[in-house]
Every structure is written in C-alpha cells, then in structure tokens.
Design a protein around this motif. Structure first.
Motif, PDB file in Angstrom:
ATOM      1  N   VAL A  41      26.842  64.063  51.565  1.00 35.08           N
ATOM      2  CA  VAL A  41      25.703  65.286  51.817  1.00 35.08           C
ATOM      3  C   VAL A  41      25.076  63.332  51.705  1.00 35.08           C
ATOM      4  O   VAL A  41      24.090  63.074  50.749  1.00 35.08           O
ATOM      5  N   TYR A  85      16.852  69.085  53.971  1.00 37.26           N
ATOM      6  CA  TYR A  85      16.324  67.583  54.941  1.00 37.26           C
ATOM      7  C   TYR A  85      15.148  67.552  55.551  1.00 37.26           C
ATOM      8  O   TYR A  85      14.064  67.857  56.058  1.00 37.26           O
ATOM      9  N   THR A 234      17.614  73.668  63.137  1.00 36.62           N
ATOM     10  CA  THR A 234      17.753  72.809  61.956  1.00 36.62           C
ATOM     11  C   THR A 234      17.477  73.405  60.449  1.00 36.62           C
ATOM     12  O   THR A 234      17.997  72.229  60.011  1.00 36.62           O
ATOM     13  N   MET A 237      21.572  73.317  60.123  1.00 36.61           N
ATOM     14  CA  MET A 237      22.335  72.841  60.484  1.00 36.61           C
ATOM     15  C   MET A 237      22.654  71.996  59.092  1.00 36.61           C
ATOM     16  O   MET A 237      23.250  71.783  58.556  1.00 36.61           O
ATOM     17  N   GLY A 238      21.457  71.677  58.399  1.00 41.42           N
ATOM     18  CA  GLY A 238      21.287  71.401  56.610  1.00 41.42           C
ATOM     19  C   GLY A 238      21.735  72.163  55.628  1.00 41.42           C
ATOM     20  O   GLY A 238      23.081  71.500  54.922  1.00 41.42           O
ATOM     21  N   TYR A 239      22.417  73.296  56.025  1.00 35.04           N
ATOM     22  CA  TYR A 239      22.801  74.208  54.676  1.00 35.04           C
ATOM     23  C   TYR A 239      24.861  73.942  55.457  1.00 35.04           C
ATOM     24  O   TYR A 239      25.596  73.449  54.479  1.00 35.04           O
ATOM     25  N   ALA A 241      25.722  71.017  57.195  1.00 29.64           N
ATOM     26  CA  ALA A 241      25.915  69.802  57.048  1.00 29.64           C
ATOM     27  C   ALA A 241      26.392  69.587  55.222  1.00 29.64           C
ATOM     28  O   ALA A 241      26.893  68.717  54.565  1.00 29.64           O
ATOM     29  N   LYS A 242      26.176  70.926  54.414  1.00 35.34           N
ATOM     30  CA  LYS A 242      26.375  70.072  52.458  1.00 35.34           C
ATOM     31  C   LYS A 242      27.909  70.452  52.200  1.00 35.34           C
ATOM     32  O   LYS A 242      28.068  70.395  51.693  1.00 35.34           O
ATOM     33  N   LEU A 295      15.040  64.580  58.775  1.00 41.81           N
ATOM     34  CA  LEU A 295      15.555  65.943  59.785  1.00 41.81           C
ATOM     35  C   LEU A 295      17.063  64.498  60.531  1.00 41.81           C
ATOM     36  O   LEU A 295      18.017  65.495  60.305  1.00 41.81           O
ATOM     37  N   SER A 298      21.379  65.128  59.790  1.00 46.42           N
ATOM     38  CA  SER A 298      21.704  66.209  60.599  1.00 46.42           C
ATOM     39  C   SER A 298      22.334  66.090  61.857  1.00 46.42           C
ATOM     40  O   SER A 298      23.172  66.823  61.716  1.00 46.42           O
TER      41      SER A 298
END
Ligand code: GLU
Length: 314
Positions: A41, A85, A234, A237-239, A241-242, A295, A298
C-alpha cells in the motif's frame, strides 16, 4: 482514539470495543495481504510533498476566526482520520496525511501560520457543522460536500475537488453493480453524510445502515454484516486499495460532491481569503503536486481543479 468526536462519547462500551476490534481486524488484514505478496500500500511520501511558503506578513483583521487563531498562535483544523489518501492518522506517530491534510496545510501557510503548527482535530461527518458553530475548529477540510442546506449553517471556500458517490462491495460480489441493484441490500454509510441522505431519498428499497465513520462500515462489509458501503469514490478507492483482494469499487459515480473548506458561517473575510489562497496554490502548482503525492496514488490522474465559487457574503 476519537477524543474530539463528541458523538462517540455517547457510545456504549460494547460498541466502542466492537469498533476497535473491527478496525484492528482491517489493519491486520491489510498487513496480512501485504505479506501474501499483493502490491504494497503506497502512502504519501513526506519527501514528495510540497513545502508551502508561509505568508509571514499576512493580516486578516476582519476575520474573528483569524484573530482568535493569531492570539492562540496556531490554527485548529477539523479533518478525518480514517480516510486513506485523504485524511489519515498514523496510529503510531499521531501524524495526519492525505490530500485534505495538504489542502489544510496550504491554507495555513497562506493565512500566515506555519503548517507545522496546525493542531488537527478529528471530526466525524455528523459533527462538522456543530464543531464550526461552536468554535472548536477554525476551518474544516475533510471530504465536505458544499450544498445549499449546509450553507445555511456554515460557509464554504472552494470547491477544491469534485468527487462522486459510488459503491464498495466485497471483491467476490457479483450482485451489485450500481445503486439500481440495492433493493433489499444492507448499505452502510456515515451519519450526517450526503451519500446516506441520497440512498434514503432516492433508493428507499435499500436498507440503509448508518455509523459514525466509513471505516466502521468497511469493517462491517468485511465481516458480512452489510452488503455494500456507499460514499464518495475518492474515499472508497482508498479502502479498496488497502485490501484489493477483498474489496472493489463498482459502477459509475452517481452524484457530484464538490469538496469545500468549511468555515464558521458569516466569517466572509476568512472564506474569501481561503478562496484566494486556493486559486494561488492551484496556479503555482502546489495543488497538483499535493494531489499527485496523495490522492493521485489511488490511480486517478490529477483532473484540472474546479473553478472556485466565490458566492456573495450573506
Ligand atoms: N462528501 C460527502 C459529505 O460531505 C461524503 C463524505 C463525508 O461524509 O465526508 O457528506
């Protein structure tokens, strides 16, 4: 952990423990996925972040918020702490990072305060207006959608970014592709947020479930308590990506969420100063550098920043 989130103080001990356990589970899952060979990550690298020029001679005597901060010696800024992010707090160091945090820092530099001195305070979606009205924070930067209803309670500088409501589901899910597939499904969102209101209003056959934060929703999604999480693309997408092996964002965004900087209502001097500061940082390249280092990780390249809406005082 969320000392400054007044709503959480009312929570029962059981719920607090459950939430803490669930968050720990998400953290463990993220670590475990890392070990299993999925891509690491990526987080904002401090050496890639722009350094913002502090406007040392800046004065804003017409702003009561600015004057109060000047007497205090630093700004107090409301943010999120669990949105990768965007606004994320490192539990070990206590440091905040993300695009919203960078916007907060740029604004601080323009108002004449060294960004290093900012005191960040975590405030959940449902508590933003009260925090601004009670003077608990000077301004707020945390995926805060500008809309007319909120403009009756607070002021907004910006927008500085336009997001859109979307859906996060488990990676193996094949049932949900968009809001039209939500009938009878449990959909989690944050209390006091525009995505929750939109689901309740426009998709009444969905079973809306509200928590204080989106990270609690994500834990509920991973533990099969809910079928989807809905909020801005936004954030989702962060979650995803984790834990890309466990979660995915589906469908197309189905709203426009222009992000503003919340200020106390009536402090037009502060609002206009922040509008000017945004324009300046967009022009000098800081905005794009900050986006790329946060950001942008991501996977979405920097869009052109939206035009600032300098609406009249009132
Ligand atoms: N942008 C939306 C809102 O302001 C959702 C994200 C959030 O809750 O911060 O309600």
């Amino acid at each position: 952990m969320r000392r400054n989130d007044t709503r959480r103080r009312d929570f029962g001990r059981t719920r607090r423990c459950a939430a803490a356990l669930a968050l720990a589970a998400l953290a463990l899952l993220a670590t475990a996925c890392g070990k299993e060979g999925s891509p690491p990550v990526k987080g904002p690298q401090p050496d890639q972040l722009p350094v913002y020029q502090v406007d040392t001679g800046f004065q804003l005597p017409d702003s009561p918020t600015w004057r109060k901060a000047k007497n205090r010696g630093h700004l107090v800024v409301g943010v999120k702490e669990d949105q990768p992010y965007l606004g994320e707090k490192d539990p070990a160091s206590g440091l905040y990072s993300g695009f919203d945090i960078e916007i907060a820092r740029m604004m601080s530099a323009s108002l004449g305060f060294d960004p290093k001195t900012i005191v960040f305070r975590t405030v959940a979606s449902a508590n933003r207006e009260t925090a601004l009205q009670n003077g608990q924070i000077d301004y707020y930067v945390g995926t805060y959608t500008i809309n007319d209803l909120r403009k009756r309670q607070v002021g907004f500088a910006g927008p500085y970014y336009i997001a859109g409501q979307s859906l996060l589901v488990r990676a193996k899910d094949t049932d949900i592709d968009g809001p039209q597939d939500l009938d009878g499904k449990k959909v989690c969102s944050a209390a006091g947020s525009t995505p929750l209101q939109r689901i309740e209003r426009e998709y009444p056959k969905a079973v809306a479930v509200a928590y204080d934060t989106y990270s609690i929703c994500v834990d509920n999604l991973l533990s099969l308590q809910v079928d989807a999480v809905t909020t801005d693309d936004t954030i989702l997408m962060g979650y995803a990506a984790k834990v890309p092996t466990e979660l995915k964002v589906v469908g197309k965004p189905f709203s426009k969420e222009p992000y503003g900087i919340g200020v106390p209502r009536g402090d037009n001097a502060l609002r206009f100063a922040l509008d000017d500061a945004l324009v300046a940082h967009e022009k000098n390249g800081d905005w794009k550098k900050a986006y790329d280092a946060t950001l942008g990780l991501s996977g979405v390249p920097a869009p052109p920043p939206p035009p600032v809406d300098r609406y009249p005082a009132g």
